[in-house]
Design an enzyme around this catalytic site. Structure first.
Site, PDB file in Angstrom:
ATOM      1  N   ASP A 131     -33.908 -33.421 -36.602  1.00  0.00           N
ATOM      2  CA  ASP A 131     -34.682 -34.590 -36.191  1.00  0.00           C
ATOM      3  C   ASP A 131     -35.860 -34.735 -37.162  1.00  0.00           C
ATOM      4  OD1 ASP A 131     -36.400 -32.576 -35.478  1.00  0.00           O
ATOM      5  OD2 ASP A 131     -36.429 -33.034 -33.349  1.00  0.00           O
ATOM      6  N   GLY A 176     -40.826 -36.432 -35.249  1.00  0.00           N
ATOM      7  CA  GLY A 176     -41.586 -37.456 -34.531  1.00  0.00           C
ATOM      8  C   GLY A 176     -41.613 -37.210 -33.025  1.00  0.00           C
ATOM      9  N   GLN A 201     -35.917 -48.162 -31.528  1.00  0.00           N
ATOM     10  CA  GLN A 201     -36.815 -47.927 -30.405  1.00  0.00           C
ATOM     11  C   GLN A 201     -36.875 -49.200 -29.553  1.00  0.00           C
ATOM     12  OE1 GLN A 201     -38.262 -45.287 -29.224  1.00  0.00           O
ATOM     13  NE2 GLN A 201     -37.976 -43.760 -30.866  1.00  0.00           N
ATOM     14  N   ASP A 224     -27.086 -34.989 -28.501  1.00  0.00           N
ATOM     15  CA  ASP A 224     -27.617 -33.624 -28.552  1.00  0.00           C
ATOM     16  C   ASP A 224     -28.507 -33.436 -27.347  1.00  0.00           C
ATOM     17  OD1 ASP A 224     -30.055 -35.163 -29.788  1.00  0.00           O
ATOM     18  OD2 ASP A 224     -30.794 -33.168 -29.277  1.00  0.00           O
ATOM     19  N   CYS A 279     -12.362 -23.272 -15.796  1.00  0.00           N
ATOM     20  CA  CYS A 279     -13.013 -23.177 -17.117  1.00  0.00           C
ATOM     21  C   CYS A 279     -12.389 -22.060 -17.946  1.00  0.00           C
ATOM     22  CB  CYS A 279     -14.509 -22.920 -16.920  1.00  0.00           C
ATOM     23  SG  CYS A 279     -15.425 -22.767 -18.464  1.00  0.00           S
ATOM     24  N   CYS A 324     -13.891 -20.681 -20.740  1.00  0.00           N
ATOM     25  CA  CYS A 324     -14.870 -20.016 -21.621  1.00  0.00           C
ATOM     26  C   CYS A 324     -14.842 -18.499 -21.410  1.00  0.00           C
ATOM     27  CB  CYS A 324     -16.281 -20.566 -21.375  1.00  0.00           C
ATOM     28  SG  CYS A 324     -17.128 -19.888 -19.942  1.00  0.00           S
ATOM     29  N   CYS A 380     -16.299 -17.383 -18.010  1.00  0.00           N
ATOM     30  CA  CYS A 380     -15.431 -17.612 -16.845  1.00  0.00           C
ATOM     31  C   CYS A 380     -14.140 -16.807 -16.910  1.00  0.00           C
ATOM     32  CB  CYS A 380     -15.142 -19.108 -16.695  1.00  0.00           C
ATOM     33  SG  CYS A 380     -16.595 -20.010 -16.074  1.00  0.00           S
ATOM     34  N   HIS A 395     -21.199 -20.592 -21.071  1.00  0.00           N
ATOM     35  CA  HIS A 395     -20.475 -21.433 -20.113  1.00  0.00           C
ATOM     36  C   HIS A 395     -20.945 -22.885 -20.169  1.00  0.00           C
ATOM     37  CE1 HIS A 395     -18.615 -23.098 -16.615  1.00  0.00           C
ATOM     38  NE2 HIS A 395     -19.811 -23.560 -16.284  1.00  0.00           N
TER      39      HIS A 395
END
Lengths: 370, 370
Positions: free
Chosen positions: A95, A98, A190, A267, A305, A307, A310, A336
């Site tokens: 980023d 700002g 914006q 994100d 799940c 992952c 899990c 997870h």
């Protein structure tokens, strides 16, 4: 090669306003729509790059404000840039600094040239301008970099209008300041929750010829309805043939709503931040793993799940780690939560290819408890 | 099958007093000499079981005192035992709780029957006896369990003698209390830094017919010379055909010195604790990774190390993570420190097979800076 040769965006399929695409970067191809885990200080908190790869993460975000202050963008450059420094060899996004300057800093002074602010670490004074933000981001060396913008609170129309004008002027200065062809600079729209300002901003930013566009100043206190309305307004105007990035979003329902409205990149710190506060994200809502009801629960967080967490651990064990304040809890719940969002994005992408996004989204939102 | 059928110890090679062996357990074979990472609260801090496996860890220790208090041994039993609860499918060892009660607890009352102590978590009162320690360890279900002993400070001869007598009486009661054939109960030798008491204790404990023997009450404040002397005294007496476990040790030089004197099993919190205090363990000594000199150091912690951390990250990055207080620092330095000790044990074992342990140890100790 020129920036536009490198950063090609191909739309592979459409479903309503939604798109599934491929976005080329010097560090690999992003399959969009895509969710980027956040590595604020050059690390996705509590997760190794090897674990991120195993999760199928493709894009990682790092914060310019934090890295500028510590360890310093100059040091990162000397260490070969951010990819090499943090050993994330896939695409990176930074980023502009700002948002952090405007949201984290109590003491700051904005003028048309830039922002003077106080470090949250040691109280020292610093200044960001569009030019210095680009210079810092060029030192960091992410694949996607962001224009320096002014983020205003969502409802103060007069301030928002002023901040938008400044954001527009700064966007042009960022474009002029940029020198590296191997980085794609995205402009930021914006305009708060005001449709006319959002349209004006989208038109202006689109006119500058950025290879991608971001929508900033959302998910900062406005309602979900207002956010969705602004997305529709802005995406009517932003060019179809460039990726669209909704900054700082989000929660599972926000990702679904964003994709439905034509957003390609997201994100958010939510999955890792919630994990450090004992909350697991699932397809049906959030679970507080501290809940005493899980003390002897032999099930994984989510039985559907796939992952590592899990596949391996019970709720009872995770609750024990949390109660005992063990760091492993943050790692396992982060894995997870990241999986939940990354898998959701893969499923949304698949639904676009199969032309069943509306059904998928409706079913998802119907079963999801806020 | 009986305990002695399951827990077979085979010595494959000898070099001086040192031995390389195989110790069978229900969850796999230990290649000795072996170092056990410590997972106090059913997790090796900041490291996943997958990372532990990748490191080649074979034996993991967990603490009875901590697990009894939280989440409770009954709960662990209901969740299928400690292996299943923490998902460590290799051999596990639990201590008896004695060391923790005597070292962590300020408020305690010892009598010949047992110890009354105050929980460090909530101040509640609890009592351990030899019988309850065994019952708790049977609930936890580790492969190797320990007799309940009284640990005295190393120099108070009168107290040490009394504590040793109690330890002997309690060893017999532990043996009588034990019911599970799939666990090996080790007796513990005490006696402080007094050769005559150590001999007496080793003789008595050996006479009881345990499948393995531990040496307790060392590395608790005595000198390195005194520790080595006590090891020589005790290992003259402990039977050759059973594994010997030096509890709570140690540092790289202690591991080398212990193996030289016929010790087969070690455990210590040092590698993971140092990692959380920014210290890296190497073959030549410790490094404080906070050192400003590492800020731009592009080298790994140890250029000769094959661990994930050293294969992937620079000192500069690790220092940044530490300065920025990122959890990943603990994970990455723990991985490195554990690798250092586990690899040292593999190298010591190899040196025994090749009959060059003395040379290996001399070279190691010569280059190692305390």
């Amino acid at each position: 090669m020129s920036t536009s040769d490198i950063f090609q965006f191909e739309i592979q399929a459409r479903d309503g306003k939604a798109r599934a695409g491929l976005f080329q970067t010097p560090h690999g191809v992003l399959q969009t729509p895509v969710f980027a885990p956040v590595g604020t200080q050059a690390t996705v908190k509590a997760v190794t790059p090897a674990q991120l790869s195993e999760l199928g993460a493709s894009l990682v975000l790092a914060n310019t404000y934090h890295l500028y202050l510590r360890p310093g963008d100059q040091l990162v450059a000397e260490m070969g840039g951010l990819h090499s420094f943090m050993q994330w060899n896939g695409p990176l996004l930074t980023d502009s600094g700002g948002f952090q300057v405007f949201s984290l800093n109590e003491i700051r002074k904005v003028d048309d040239d830039g922002v003077t602010f106080k470090s949250h670490i040691d109280g020292s004074m610093h200044r960001f301008t569009p030019e210095s933000s680009i210079a810092i981001q060029e030192n960091l060396g992410a694949d996607i970099i962001m224009a320096f913008d002014e983020c205003a609170p969502p409802y103060d129309r007069e301030y928002i209008q002023r901040a938008m004008q400044r954001t527009h002027a700064w966007a042009e200065r960022c474009m002029a300041a940029k020198t590296r062809p191997d980085q794609a600079l995205f402009g930021i729209v914006q305009g708060g929750v005001f449709a006319d300002l959002r349209s004006e901003s989208a038109r202006f930013i689109s006119s500058l010829g950025f290879p991608g566009h971001a929508i900033g100043g959302l998910s900062v206190g406005e309602t979900k309805g207002e956010m969705n309305e602004m997305l529709e307004e802005v995406n009517e105007i932003l060019p179809e043939d460039r990726p669209r990035y909704l900054m700082g979003v989000g929660s599972p329902e926000d990702l679904v709503n964003g994709v439905l409205r034509g957003v390609d990149i997201f994100d958010c710190v939510l999955p890792t931040r919630l994990a450090r506060h004992q909350a697991a994200m699932t397809r049906t809502g959030r679970m507080n793993l501290m809940n005493a009801g899980y003390a002897k629960d032999p099930r994984p967080i989510d039985e559907t799940c796939a992952c590592y967490t899990c596949r391996t651990f019970t709720r009872a064990y995770l609750r024990h780690l949390i109660v005992a304040k063990e760091m492993l809890a943050s790692t396992l719940v982060s894995i997870h939560n990241l999986h939940t969002l990354l898998q959701l994005m893969r499923d949304l992408r698949q639904a676009i290819f199969e032309g069943r996004l509306d059904t998928f989204a409706a079913e998802f939102l119907q079963q999801y408890t806020l």
